[in-house]
Design a protein around this motif. Sequence first.
Motif, PDB file in Angstrom:
ATOM      1  N   MET A   1      -8.635  20.617  -3.391  1.00 58.93           N
ATOM      2  CA  MET A   1      -9.324  19.488  -3.557  1.00 58.93           C
ATOM      3  C   MET A   1      -9.448  18.541  -2.499  1.00 58.93           C
ATOM      4  N   ILE A   2     -10.614  18.048  -1.935  1.00 59.05           N
ATOM      5  CA  ILE A   2     -10.752  17.310  -0.902  1.00 59.05           C
ATOM      6  C   ILE A   2     -10.029  15.917  -1.032  1.00 59.05           C
ATOM      7  N   LYS A   3      -9.294  15.238  -0.346  1.00 58.56           N
ATOM      8  CA  LYS A   3      -8.878  14.027  -0.461  1.00 58.56           C
ATOM      9  C   LYS A   3      -9.222  12.983   0.782  1.00 58.56           C
ATOM     10  N   ILE A   4      -9.671  11.983   0.750  1.00 55.25           N
ATOM     11  CA  ILE A   4      -9.955  10.962   1.925  1.00 55.25           C
ATOM     12  C   ILE A   4      -8.955   9.922   1.755  1.00 55.25           C
ATOM     13  N   GLY A   5      -8.173  10.066   2.525  1.00 51.42           N
ATOM     14  CA  GLY A   5      -6.960   8.714   2.417  1.00 51.42           C
ATOM     15  C   GLY A   5      -6.910   7.669   3.385  1.00 51.42           C
ATOM     16  N   TYR A   6      -6.492   6.567   3.015  1.00 48.80           N
ATOM     17  CA  TYR A   6      -5.931   5.320   3.830  1.00 48.80           C
ATOM     18  C   TYR A   6      -4.895   5.533   4.683  1.00 48.80           C
ATOM     19  N   HIS A   7      -4.855   5.478   5.769  1.00 46.94           N
ATOM     20  CA  HIS A   7      -3.493   5.480   6.603  1.00 46.94           C
ATOM     21  C   HIS A   7      -2.955   4.065   6.672  1.00 46.94           C
ATOM     22  N   SER A   8      -1.910   3.836   6.524  1.00 45.21           N
ATOM     23  CA  SER A   8      -1.209   2.438   6.534  1.00 45.21           C
ATOM     24  C   SER A   8      -0.178   2.388   7.617  1.00 45.21           C
ATOM     25  N   SER A   9      -0.665   1.603   8.513  1.00 41.80           N
ATOM     26  CA  SER A   9       0.270   1.562  10.147  1.00 41.80           C
ATOM     27  C   SER A   9       1.116   0.541  10.185  1.00 41.80           C
ATOM     28  N   HIS A  10       2.519   0.925   9.763  1.00 42.34           N
ATOM     29  CA  HIS A  10       3.639  -0.159  10.059  1.00 42.34           C
ATOM     30  C   HIS A  10       3.702  -0.793  11.234  1.00 42.34           C
ATOM     31  N   GLU A  11       2.936  -0.348  12.236  1.00 39.43           N
ATOM     32  CA  GLU A  11       3.427  -0.713  13.605  1.00 39.43           C
ATOM     33  C   GLU A  11       2.326  -1.876  13.737  1.00 39.43           C
ATOM     34  N   GLN A  12       1.243  -2.019  12.943  1.00 39.68           N
ATOM     35  CA  GLN A  12       0.249  -3.031  13.189  1.00 39.68           C
ATOM     36  C   GLN A  12       0.239  -4.184  12.112  1.00 39.68           C
ATOM     37  N   PHE A  13       0.603  -3.951  10.891  1.00 36.52           N
ATOM     38  CA  PHE A  13       0.481  -4.839   9.834  1.00 36.52           C
ATOM     39  C   PHE A  13       1.610  -4.931   9.241  1.00 36.52           C
ATOM     40  N   LYS A  14       1.861  -6.452   8.692  1.00 36.46           N
ATOM     41  CA  LYS A  14       2.950  -6.681   7.783  1.00 36.46           C
ATOM     42  C   LYS A  14       3.053  -5.949   6.415  1.00 36.46           C
ATOM     43  N   PRO A  15       4.074  -5.501   6.034  1.00 36.62           N
ATOM     44  CA  PRO A  15       4.161  -4.737   4.552  1.00 36.62           C
ATOM     45  C   PRO A  15       3.319  -5.319   3.618  1.00 36.62           C
ATOM     46  N   SER A  16       3.277  -6.610   3.674  1.00 36.97           N
ATOM     47  CA  SER A  16       2.617  -7.489   2.566  1.00 36.97           C
ATOM     48  C   SER A  16       1.095  -6.884   2.614  1.00 36.97           C
ATOM     49  N   THR A  17       0.638  -7.127   4.045  1.00 36.18           N
ATOM     50  CA  THR A  17      -0.906  -6.930   4.302  1.00 36.18           C
ATOM     51  C   THR A  17      -1.137  -5.424   4.080  1.00 36.18           C
ATOM     52  N   LEU A  18      -0.128  -4.575   4.289  1.00 40.35           N
ATOM     53  CA  LEU A  18      -0.651  -3.250   4.064  1.00 40.35           C
ATOM     54  C   LEU A  18      -0.708  -2.783   2.390  1.00 40.35           C
ATOM     55  N   LEU A  19       0.314  -3.389   1.761  1.00 37.51           N
ATOM     56  CA  LEU A  19       0.148  -3.311   0.197  1.00 37.51           C
ATOM     57  C   LEU A  19      -1.165  -3.817  -0.434  1.00 37.51           C
ATOM     58  N   ARG A  20      -1.572  -4.957   0.219  1.00 37.35           N
ATOM     59  CA  ARG A  20      -2.863  -5.240  -0.204  1.00 37.35           C
ATOM     60  C   ARG A  20      -4.015  -4.641   0.321  1.00 37.35           C
ATOM     61  N   ASN A  21      -4.157  -3.982   1.307  1.00 39.73           N
ATOM     62  CA  ASN A  21      -5.035  -2.866   1.938  1.00 39.73           C
ATOM     63  C   ASN A  21      -5.150  -1.900   1.087  1.00 39.73           C
ATOM     64  N   VAL A  22      -4.145  -0.981   0.680  1.00 39.37           N
ATOM     65  CA  VAL A  22      -4.107   0.143  -0.101  1.00 39.37           C
ATOM     66  C   VAL A  22      -4.567  -0.173  -1.573  1.00 39.37           C
ATOM     67  N   ARG A  23      -4.264  -1.261  -1.897  1.00 37.41           N
ATOM     68  CA  ARG A  23      -4.914  -1.606  -3.359  1.00 37.41           C
ATOM     69  C   ARG A  23      -6.669  -1.719  -3.269  1.00 37.41           C
ATOM     70  N   LEU A  24      -6.999  -2.469  -1.959  1.00 39.51           N
ATOM     71  CA  LEU A  24      -8.441  -2.588  -1.727  1.00 39.51           C
ATOM     72  C   LEU A  24      -8.984  -1.092  -1.505  1.00 39.51           C
ATOM     73  N   ALA A  25      -8.368  -0.270  -0.787  1.00 39.81           N
ATOM     74  CA  ALA A  25      -8.666   1.048  -0.532  1.00 39.81           C
ATOM     75  C   ALA A  25      -8.845   1.982  -1.738  1.00 39.81           C
ATOM     76  N   GLN A  26      -7.772   1.784  -2.660  1.00 42.20           N
ATOM     77  CA  GLN A  26      -8.184   2.509  -4.119  1.00 42.20           C
ATOM     78  C   GLN A  26      -9.239   2.068  -4.758  1.00 42.20           C
ATOM     79  N   GLN A  27      -9.297   0.807  -4.786  1.00 43.47           N
ATOM     80  CA  GLN A  27     -10.717   0.159  -5.446  1.00 43.47           C
ATOM     81  C   GLN A  27     -12.143   0.399  -4.755  1.00 43.47           C
ATOM     82  N   ALA A  28     -11.900   0.854  -3.426  1.00 43.09           N
ATOM     83  CA  ALA A  28     -13.059   1.256  -2.678  1.00 43.09           C
ATOM     84  C   ALA A  28     -13.431   2.699  -3.000  1.00 43.09           C
ATOM     85  N   GLY A  29     -12.615   3.342  -3.393  1.00 46.62           N
ATOM     86  CA  GLY A  29     -12.735   4.823  -3.613  1.00 46.62           C
ATOM     87  C   GLY A  29     -12.007   5.610  -2.877  1.00 46.62           C
TER      88      GLY A  29
END
Length: 321
Positions: A1-29
Amino acid sequence: MIKIGYHSSHEQFKPSTLLRNVRLAQQAGFTAGSCSDHFHPWSNTQGESGFAWSWLGAALQATNLSFGVVNAPGQRYHPAIIAQAAATLAELFPERFWIAVGSGQALNEHITGDKWPSKADRNVRLKECVDIMRALWNGETVTHKGLVTVEDAILFTRPTVKPLIFGAAVTAKTAEWVGSWADGLLTISQPREKLQEVVDAFRRGGGEGKPMNLKVQLSYADTEETALQGAHQQWRSNVFPNNALTELRMPEQFEAIGQMVKPDEITNMVNISSDPARHIAWLQTYLDIGFEQLYLHNVNLEHERFIDVFGERVLPALLTK
């Protein structure tokens, strides 16, 4: 099954920002997630280094995505502790967590003060760690004396379904080796001919029929200039050969070598374009090679725009085929 994932780079963003981003990523598909596991960022310009294992519990709870992490057991982390951490996540979130293991970088591992081993010794150590982790997940009492030491370790909380262990490999030589013991392959995007060599080597070494995941480095922005500038500002230190990237010890050293990289020199390792159609073509090429899961790492800092546009225009073109 093909999956397209969002990669969270802990080197570039605060954990709180990454958590917000993965929620947005899921909502976006986006249909999966992954993250790095660093003690130091690659450069001071990136400037972050959240603890991946704390964050993973939050991300798995906050979404219904599957997640993977790239980890280097054996020096900064004792393999029994990684086995325990992975088992806990796999018990909490069945069949939603996987781990990729590699031999690591001095950037993160030198903090213990231990000698940084040769690549050959790091590979021996890594295989010892994998065997220890699997034995613990099987309920065995583990005592091991080698490059890693374990005494009378028993893992009492174990998942019903064990997490897959992917072998992280950038070169064909390493890919062929991990094909003999890993449950699957994790590698990074690079020119097609080099990537095909990695895939062929993995299959030749014993990986035929095993899943293959690809971390895709890209830079998307509304203009070509912005996409190129963002990639150069954030990722220019990461375009050197892997045998160089694994030996440098401090972010300042990566900053220094990055000063020599001109903007147009990073296009060999990062897919840079403001045109979603070009990104679709690149990603389809990776699927055609045989990768089943792609984890998209937008190396610039414009992630909300990236998530919105890719959710609207890129993901549907790949996931509906």
